[in-house]
Design a protein around this motif. Structure first.
Motif, PDB file in Angstrom:
ATOM      1  N   ILE A 104       0.844  -1.202   0.000  1.00 35.13           N
ATOM      2  CA  ILE A 104       0.000   0.000   0.000  1.00 35.13           C
ATOM      3  C   ILE A 104       0.877   1.250   0.000  1.00 35.13           C
ATOM      4  O   ILE A 104       0.622   2.202  -0.744  1.00 35.13           O
ATOM      5  CB  ILE A 104      -0.971  -0.009   1.197  1.00 35.13           C
ATOM      6  CG1 ILE A 104      -2.010  -1.120   1.050  1.00 35.13           C
ATOM      7  CG2 ILE A 104      -1.652   1.356   1.378  1.00 35.13           C
ATOM      8  CD1 ILE A 104      -2.930  -0.972  -0.150  1.00 35.13           C
ATOM      9  N   ASP A 105       1.923   1.258   0.827  1.00 37.90           N
ATOM     10  CA  ASP A 105       2.842   2.402   0.841  1.00 37.90           C
ATOM     11  C   ASP A 105       3.486   2.598  -0.526  1.00 37.90           C
ATOM     12  O   ASP A 105       3.590   3.729  -1.017  1.00 37.90           O
ATOM     13  CB  ASP A 105       3.933   2.209   1.897  1.00 37.90           C
ATOM     14  CG  ASP A 105       3.423   2.346   3.316  1.00 37.90           C
ATOM     15  OD1 ASP A 105       2.317   2.900   3.517  1.00 37.90           O
ATOM     16  OD2 ASP A 105       4.135   1.885   4.242  1.00 37.90           O
ATOM     17  N   GLN A 106       3.939   1.513  -1.146  1.00 37.22           N
ATOM     18  CA  GLN A 106       4.575   1.600  -2.459  1.00 37.22           C
ATOM     19  C   GLN A 106       3.587   2.092  -3.515  1.00 37.22           C
ATOM     20  O   GLN A 106       3.941   2.910  -4.373  1.00 37.22           O
ATOM     21  CB  GLN A 106       5.158   0.244  -2.870  1.00 37.22           C
ATOM     22  CG  GLN A 106       6.339  -0.183  -2.029  1.00 37.22           C
ATOM     23  CD  GLN A 106       7.490   0.794  -2.149  1.00 37.22           C
ATOM     24  OE1 GLN A 106       8.007   1.039  -3.227  1.00 37.22           O
ATOM     25  NE2 GLN A 106       7.895   1.369  -1.024  1.00 37.22           N
ATOM     26  N   LEU A 107       2.359   1.609  -3.467  1.00 38.98           N
ATOM     27  CA  LEU A 107       1.340   2.060  -4.421  1.00 38.98           C
ATOM     28  C   LEU A 107       1.065   3.545  -4.243  1.00 38.98           C
ATOM     29  O   LEU A 107       0.978   4.287  -5.226  1.00 38.98           O
ATOM     30  CB  LEU A 107       0.061   1.235  -4.269  1.00 38.98           C
ATOM     31  CG  LEU A 107      -1.085   1.595  -5.205  1.00 38.98           C
ATOM     32  CD1 LEU A 107      -0.673   1.471  -6.666  1.00 38.98           C
ATOM     33  CD2 LEU A 107      -2.294   0.711  -4.911  1.00 38.98           C
ATOM     34  N   ASN A 108       0.943   3.999  -3.004  1.00 33.88           N
ATOM     35  CA  ASN A 108       0.713   5.427  -2.763  1.00 33.88           C
ATOM     36  C   ASN A 108       1.868   6.271  -3.288  1.00 33.88           C
ATOM     37  O   ASN A 108       1.649   7.322  -3.899  1.00 33.88           O
ATOM     38  CB  ASN A 108       0.496   5.688  -1.270  1.00 33.88           C
ATOM     39  CG  ASN A 108      -0.893   5.280  -0.820  1.00 33.88           C
ATOM     40  OD1 ASN A 108      -1.840   5.339  -1.580  1.00 33.88           O
ATOM     41  ND2 ASN A 108      -1.008   4.857   0.426  1.00 33.88           N
ATOM     42  N   LEU A 109       3.086   5.818  -3.070  1.00 31.38           N
ATOM     43  CA  LEU A 109       4.243   6.551  -3.593  1.00 31.38           C
ATOM     44  C   LEU A 109       4.255   6.535  -5.124  1.00 31.38           C
ATOM     45  O   LEU A 109       4.543   7.552  -5.762  1.00 31.38           O
ATOM     46  CB  LEU A 109       5.537   5.945  -3.050  1.00 31.38           C
ATOM     47  CG  LEU A 109       5.814   6.170  -1.569  1.00 31.38           C
ATOM     48  CD1 LEU A 109       7.001   5.331  -1.126  1.00 31.38           C
ATOM     49  CD2 LEU A 109       6.045   7.646  -1.277  1.00 31.38           C
ATOM     50  N   ALA A 110       3.944   5.398  -5.709  1.00 32.23           N
ATOM     51  CA  ALA A 110       3.945   5.279  -7.174  1.00 32.23           C
ATOM     52  C   ALA A 110       2.860   6.151  -7.803  1.00 32.23           C
ATOM     53  O   ALA A 110       3.060   6.692  -8.899  1.00 32.23           O
ATOM     54  CB  ALA A 110       3.760   3.821  -7.584  1.00 32.23           C
ATOM     55  N   LEU A 111       1.739   6.306  -7.133  1.00 33.77           N
ATOM     56  CA  LEU A 111       0.684   7.168  -7.658  1.00 33.77           C
ATOM     57  C   LEU A 111       1.098   8.633  -7.609  1.00 33.77           C
ATOM     58  O   LEU A 111       0.676   9.425  -8.447  1.00 33.77           O
ATOM     59  CB  LEU A 111      -0.619   6.959  -6.885  1.00 33.77           C
ATOM     60  CG  LEU A 111      -1.334   5.647  -7.181  1.00 33.77           C
ATOM     61  CD1 LEU A 111      -2.444   5.393  -6.167  1.00 33.77           C
ATOM     62  CD2 LEU A 111      -1.878   5.634  -8.597  1.00 33.77           C
ATOM     63  N   LEU A 135       1.697  -3.255  -9.061  1.00 27.02           N
ATOM     64  CA  LEU A 135       1.414  -3.017  -7.643  1.00 27.02           C
ATOM     65  C   LEU A 135      -0.052  -3.272  -7.317  1.00 27.02           C
ATOM     66  O   LEU A 135      -0.372  -3.891  -6.297  1.00 27.02           O
ATOM     67  CB  LEU A 135       1.810  -1.593  -7.252  1.00 27.02           C
ATOM     68  CG  LEU A 135       3.294  -1.349  -7.059  1.00 27.02           C
ATOM     69  CD1 LEU A 135       3.602   0.143  -7.017  1.00 27.02           C
ATOM     70  CD2 LEU A 135       3.784  -2.041  -5.791  1.00 27.02           C
ATOM     71  N   ILE A 136      -0.943  -2.809  -8.175  1.00 28.30           N
ATOM     72  CA  ILE A 136      -2.376  -3.043  -7.953  1.00 28.30           C
ATOM     73  C   ILE A 136      -2.668  -4.540  -7.971  1.00 28.30           C
ATOM     74  O   ILE A 136      -3.409  -5.047  -7.129  1.00 28.30           O
ATOM     75  CB  ILE A 136      -3.224  -2.292  -8.995  1.00 28.30           C
ATOM     76  CG1 ILE A 136      -3.140  -0.785  -8.737  1.00 28.30           C
ATOM     77  CG2 ILE A 136      -4.676  -2.769  -8.987  1.00 28.30           C
ATOM     78  CD1 ILE A 136      -3.692   0.071  -9.854  1.00 28.30           C
ATOM     79  N   ASP A 137      -2.061  -5.252  -8.902  1.00 28.67           N
ATOM     80  CA  ASP A 137      -2.246  -6.698  -8.978  1.00 28.67           C
ATOM     81  C   ASP A 137      -1.787  -7.376  -7.690  1.00 28.67           C
ATOM     82  O   ASP A 137      -2.477  -8.248  -7.153  1.00 28.67           O
ATOM     83  CB  ASP A 137      -1.486  -7.253 -10.184  1.00 28.67           C
ATOM     84  CG  ASP A 137      -1.682  -8.744 -10.347  1.00 28.67           C
ATOM     85  OD1 ASP A 137      -2.844  -9.165 -10.525  1.00 28.67           O
ATOM     86  OD2 ASP A 137      -0.676  -9.480 -10.292  1.00 28.67           O
ATOM     87  N   HIS A 138      -0.646  -6.970  -7.159  1.00 28.26           N
ATOM     88  CA  HIS A 138      -0.130  -7.565  -5.920  1.00 28.26           C
ATOM     89  C   HIS A 138      -1.033  -7.244  -4.724  1.00 28.26           C
ATOM     90  O   HIS A 138      -1.299  -8.116  -3.891  1.00 28.26           O
ATOM     91  CB  HIS A 138       1.292  -7.100  -5.644  1.00 28.26           C
ATOM     92  CG  HIS A 138       2.305  -7.647  -6.595  1.00 28.26           C
ATOM     93  ND1 HIS A 138       2.204  -8.865  -7.209  1.00 28.26           N
ATOM     94  CD2 HIS A 138       3.471  -7.116  -7.036  1.00 28.26           C
ATOM     95  CE1 HIS A 138       3.242  -9.076  -7.979  1.00 28.26           C
ATOM     96  NE2 HIS A 138       4.025  -8.019  -7.905  1.00 28.26           N
ATOM     97  N   VAL A 139      -1.498  -5.998  -4.634  1.00 24.86           N
ATOM     98  CA  VAL A 139      -2.389  -5.623  -3.531  1.00 24.86           C
ATOM     99  C   VAL A 139      -3.669  -6.454  -3.589  1.00 24.86           C
ATOM    100  O   VAL A 139      -4.128  -6.986  -2.572  1.00 24.86           O
ATOM    101  CB  VAL A 139      -2.710  -4.113  -3.554  1.00 24.86           C
ATOM    102  CG1 VAL A 139      -3.857  -3.775  -2.617  1.00 24.86           C
ATOM    103  CG2 VAL A 139      -1.476  -3.296  -3.192  1.00 24.86           C
ATOM    104  N   LEU A 140      -4.243  -6.586  -4.772  1.00 24.66           N
ATOM    105  CA  LEU A 140      -5.478  -7.360  -4.898  1.00 24.66           C
ATOM    106  C   LEU A 140      -5.249  -8.838  -4.595  1.00 24.66           C
ATOM    107  O   LEU A 140      -6.133  -9.498  -4.036  1.00 24.66           O
ATOM    108  CB  LEU A 140      -6.082  -7.178  -6.293  1.00 24.66           C
ATOM    109  CG  LEU A 140      -6.642  -5.779  -6.547  1.00 24.66           C
ATOM    110  CD1 LEU A 140      -7.068  -5.642  -8.005  1.00 24.66           C
ATOM    111  CD2 LEU A 140      -7.795  -5.471  -5.613  1.00 24.66           C
TER     112      LEU A 140
END
Length: 92
Positions: A18-25, A40-45
């Motif tokens: 989640i932290d990595q996705l927020n940074l990437a966004l 990242l979205i695929d991994h989170v899901l």
């Protein structure tokens, strides 16, 4: 002899993603652009046990004209031919 550190817990893995996705966004180019966001979205899901959510979201975006065979960047390319890139995709 020191034993190796145990693996991260599921919650630690989830929090990290989640932290990595927020940074990437916030900085999509720095993280590799649209492909990195999709991974990242695929991994989170996967961690959330909702892998079907990605295909449902893509179908919804396609019905709204927000997804093409090139992904969301293809839809931006149709609207903004000279400016479509990962920054616009990340902000969608």
């Amino acid at each position: 002899m020191t034993l190796p550190t145990p693996l991260a817990t599921a919650q630690e893995i989830y929090d990290h993603l989640i932290d990595q996705l927020n940074l990437a966004l916030r900085r999509p180019r720095m993280f590799g652009g649209e492909v990195a966001l999709r991974i990242l979205i695929d991994h989170v899901l996967f961690v959330e046990r909702r892998p079907e959510a990605w295909s449902q979201l893509k179908q919804s975006w396609e019905e709204q004209g927000l997804w093409t065979s090139f992904g969301p960047s293809g839809a931006f390319q149709d609207v903004f031919p000279a400016q479509a890139d990962c920054c616009e995709v990340a902000s969608a």
